[in-house]
Design an enzyme around this catalytic site. Structure first.
Site, PDB file in Angstrom:
ATOM      1  N   HIS A  94       0.835  -1.211   0.000  1.00 55.74           N
ATOM      2  CA  HIS A  94       0.000   0.000   0.000  1.00 55.74           C
ATOM      3  C   HIS A  94       0.874   1.267   0.000  1.00 55.74           C
ATOM      4  O   HIS A  94       2.023   1.221  -0.407  1.00 55.74           O
ATOM      5  CB  HIS A  94      -0.980  -0.039   1.168  1.00 55.74           C
ATOM      6  CG  HIS A  94      -1.728  -1.347   1.250  1.00 55.74           C
ATOM      7  ND1 HIS A  94      -2.742  -1.672   0.386  1.00 55.74           N
ATOM      8  CD2 HIS A  94      -1.548  -2.427   2.067  1.00 55.74           C
ATOM      9  CE1 HIS A  94      -3.180  -2.895   0.673  1.00 55.74           C
ATOM     10  NE2 HIS A  94      -2.468  -3.379   1.680  1.00 55.74           N
ATOM     11  N   GLU A 113      -2.473   0.281   7.915  1.00 56.55           N
ATOM     12  CA  GLU A 113      -1.601  -0.768   7.399  1.00 56.55           C
ATOM     13  C   GLU A 113      -0.399  -0.217   6.649  1.00 56.55           C
ATOM     14  O   GLU A 113       0.726  -0.699   6.796  1.00 56.55           O
ATOM     15  CB  GLU A 113      -2.383  -1.725   6.491  1.00 56.55           C
ATOM     16  CG  GLU A 113      -1.556  -2.899   6.000  1.00 56.55           C
ATOM     17  CD  GLU A 113      -2.291  -3.806   5.028  1.00 56.55           C
ATOM     18  OE1 GLU A 113      -1.703  -4.830   4.612  1.00 56.55           O
ATOM     19  OE2 GLU A 113      -3.443  -3.484   4.658  1.00 56.55           O
ATOM     20  N   HIS A 151       2.558  -7.252   4.323  1.00 53.43           N
ATOM     21  CA  HIS A 151       1.185  -6.804   4.583  1.00 53.43           C
ATOM     22  C   HIS A 151       0.748  -7.202   5.986  1.00 53.43           C
ATOM     23  O   HIS A 151       1.390  -8.026   6.645  1.00 53.43           O
ATOM     24  CB  HIS A 151       0.216  -7.424   3.562  1.00 53.43           C
ATOM     25  CG  HIS A 151       0.414  -6.935   2.163  1.00 53.43           C
ATOM     26  ND1 HIS A 151      -0.361  -5.955   1.596  1.00 53.43           N
ATOM     27  CD2 HIS A 151       1.321  -7.295   1.219  1.00 53.43           C
ATOM     28  CE1 HIS A 151       0.051  -5.720   0.359  1.00 53.43           C
ATOM     29  NE2 HIS A 151       1.075  -6.524   0.110  1.00 53.43           N
ATOM     30  N   GLU A 162       1.374 -11.931   5.294  1.00 49.76           N
ATOM     31  CA  GLU A 162       0.358 -11.282   6.129  1.00 49.76           C
ATOM     32  C   GLU A 162       0.792 -11.519   7.570  1.00 49.76           C
ATOM     33  O   GLU A 162       0.598 -12.594   8.131  1.00 49.76           O
ATOM     34  CB  GLU A 162      -1.025 -11.866   5.863  1.00 49.76           C
ATOM     35  CG  GLU A 162      -1.557 -11.637   4.464  1.00 49.76           C
ATOM     36  CD  GLU A 162      -2.101 -10.228   4.246  1.00 49.76           C
ATOM     37  OE1 GLU A 162      -1.984  -9.390   5.174  1.00 49.76           O
ATOM     38  OE2 GLU A 162      -2.646  -9.953   3.156  1.00 49.76           O
TER      39      GLU A 162
END
Length: 597
Positions: A427, A442, A495, A557
């Site tokens: 992101h 995040e 992430h 993740e």
């Protein structure tokens, strides 16, 4: 009725033409490409989704017609054309841009995008930060081609402060200083630019004679097949006026007095044969050569050059990137160690109560802070803090001033050295990613983890690249292009997860192609072991940065921001350090296995 039929036919033709996919933002070029992979696809259009129209094999030479992003339009045979991915070929392009002597420049804005070509239609290779030093190679209108620590690319000229000082002249007293040289090794790459990112335009072998035009840092510009090209200067014996000493080992003694080497550091030559010079510069006189496996005492190091004692009373300088350093197995005496200090290299460095990562953090130190050394225990320095108490810091993340030995990460550097690792903080910019139940964004957390990992990897000899180093937006395509452009040995996308069920916890790792699974498994296992989260295993994941990536890749993740307790855990400095350490160790075990296969 006839007119209506004509109109219908015309409309059908217009609709048919509108459905044909013509390449956009193309850049016409002339040159050739050589296929560098065993067997690659030639496609109907510039992308992996286009139909395969032909196949070409390693060594084939194709005519280059034009470029679009990371794709090249080539002529396969008379009357047959198609598109090939540029990361699978070696490109030789006829020069079309103005160029002159290289000069230095400084980046004047943060997040400056380095692109693969001179224009905003070209893919983003990486981003540069304010104050970063680059070398200008070529100009094309308002765009400048530069050489950076992460490779070459193009930037807008307005965001550079270019030095105006003149480059060193290639003439001396009105006479050309062009010299000849002899190649010292076989299969030496000849490149289009003074960088390992430059296209390979040919090879030279041991004993070949070359005509030298100029030098730049560790690179030499030569005449090659009627054109200018570049080779690594450390594999060249440059002729001097005293030519009878060119091919002999060290024959000249410098006048420097013999100095002590209290830390007992030795360097072993890793190249087949390299030059020893009179001072720490590629322009310095060559006074001899040394061979692979020879070991010498290191007296001092300045700007990536090591002064070594070739024999008793005889000193010379060797490029330190061709030396494998060895440190004493036993630590220096207590008195010697206590004459030393350490300097913190990175912000956020943990000072602990004991010599391992399982002990409590007593202080967070900042870059530049200096502490006296008390002792050395198991690769950790015991240091004296401002309050008079003792603390411990890992020896491989600080620099040493004084006779105490410089510690290197045990067993890790040898596996990571010379590997290209692209770290992708998920992101950024207008894309916040998910938001935790307590407000954690995040995009900020992924950048924090990625930066910590970047700092851990920097000192290993690996080439480490961040897809973004600030809060800036970067498309998925650009992230993948950076992986392919740099021929990454590992691409890691970081992430943090979120789901409607706030009770879900744990870490998950994803891969798409079968060749990515090994990397994902190694990193996942080591990271789960460090962070102690619920193990949600390694899974197949249809993510763009994996699916479109031709390199070994993993998407991590690292916990659920939608779970309140896990959100509190993952934002802590202790968790961040353990996560970065786990990814680091995963890379070590992955490359260790890779090297053994």
């Amino acid at each position: 009725m006839f007119q209506r039929k004509q109109l219908l036919v015309l409309l059908c033709l217009i609709l048919g033409l509108s459905m044909i996919g013509f390449p956009t933002s193309t850049h016409a070029v002339s040159g050739t490409v050589a296929i560098s992979s065993d067997l690659i696809n030639v496609r109907e259009g510039p992308g992996l989704s286009y139909k395969v129209v032909s196949k070409v094999k390693k060594g084939d030479q194709l005519k280059l017609l034009k470029e679009e992003g990371d794709w090249l339009y080539v002529q396969v045979s008379p009357g047959k054309t198609g598109w090939v991915a540029n990361w699978l070929v070696t490109k030789t392009v006829a020069p079309t841009f103005t160029s002159g002597n290289s000069t230095n420049a400084t980046v004047s804005t943060s997040g400056l995008r380095l692109r693969s070509g001179p224009g905003t239609s070209y893919n983003v290779v990486t981003t540069l930060t304010t104050g970063e030093q680059v070398t200008v190679i070529q100009t094309n209108g308002d765009w400048v081609k530069v050489d950076t620590k992460n490779g070459q690319g193009w930037v807008a000229k307005e965001f550079l402060t270019i030095e105006t000082s003149a480059q060193p002249s290639t003439k001396k007293n009105g006479t050309s200083t062009t010299k000849k040289g002899t190649i010292l090794t076989d299969s030496l790459n000849v490149r289009s630019t003074p960088s390992t990112q430059g296209s390979i335009v040919g090879k030279l072998n041991k004993g070949d004679t070359i005509q030298i035009i100029s030098t730049q840092t560790q690179w030499i510009e030569i005449q090659y097949q009627g054109n200018k090209a570049w080779i690594s200067g450390e594999y060249v014996q440059i002729e001097s006026g005293d030519s009878n000493k060119i091919n002999n080992p060290i024959q000249e003694e410098t006048t420097q007095p013999k100095k002590k080497n209290p830390s007992g550091i030795y360097g072993t030559v890793t190249a087949n044969k390299i030059n020893v010079r009179q001072s720490g510069s590629l322009n310095a006189k060559v006074i001899g050569t040394v061979s692979k496996g020879q070991s010498f005492k290191i007296v001092e190091e300045i700007n990536s050059w090591a002064k070594v004692e070739i024999k008793s009373g005889t000193y010379g300088w060797i490029a330190s990137w061709y030396l494998d350093k060895a440190y004493p197995k036993s630590s220096s005496s207590k008195d010697q160690i206590q004459k030393s200090t350490i300097t913190i290299l990175h912000d956020g460095t943990n000072i602990r109560t004991g010599p391992n990562t399982n002990t409590i953090i007593s202080k967070i130190a900042s870059s530049g802070e200096t502490f006296p050394v008390v002792s050395l225990k198991d690769q950790w320095y015991e240091i004296k803090l401002e309050n008079g108490k003792s603390g411990y810091v890992a020896g491989w993340i600080v620099s040493v001033n004084g006779p105490a030995p410089q510690v290197e990460k045990p067993g890790a550097s040898s596996y990571l050295k010379n590997k290209t690792i692209v770290i992708d903080p998920g992101h950024g910019g207008r894309d916040n990613g998910t938001t935790g139940v307590k407000g954690t964004i995040e995009k900020s957390l992924t950048l924090q983890t990625a930066t910590l990992l970047y700092e851990k990897l920097k000192g290993t000899g690996a080439k480490v690249i961040l897809t973004r180093n600030s809060d800036s937006y970067l498309s998925l395509n650009s992230r993948v292009n950076m992986s392919n452009y740099h021929n990454a040995d590992a691409f890691i996308s970081i992430h943090y997860d979120s789901i409607g069920d706030s009770s879900v916890k744990g870490m998950t790792s994803y891969y798409y192609h079968s060749y990515q699974k090994s990397l994902a498994t190694h990193i996942h296992n080591q990271t789960v072991s460090q962070v102690k989260l619920n193990n949600r295993n390694v899974r197949f994941g249809d993510y763009y940065v994996l699916r479109e990536n031709s390199r070994s890749s993993v998407l991590l993740e690292l916990g659920y921001l939608s779970n309140p307790s896990e959100e509190s855990l993952v934002i802590s400095s202790q968790y961040q350090e353990r996560a970065a350490e786990g990814i680091y160790q995963g890379l070590v075990t992955y490359f260790k296995e890779w090297n053994n296969n």
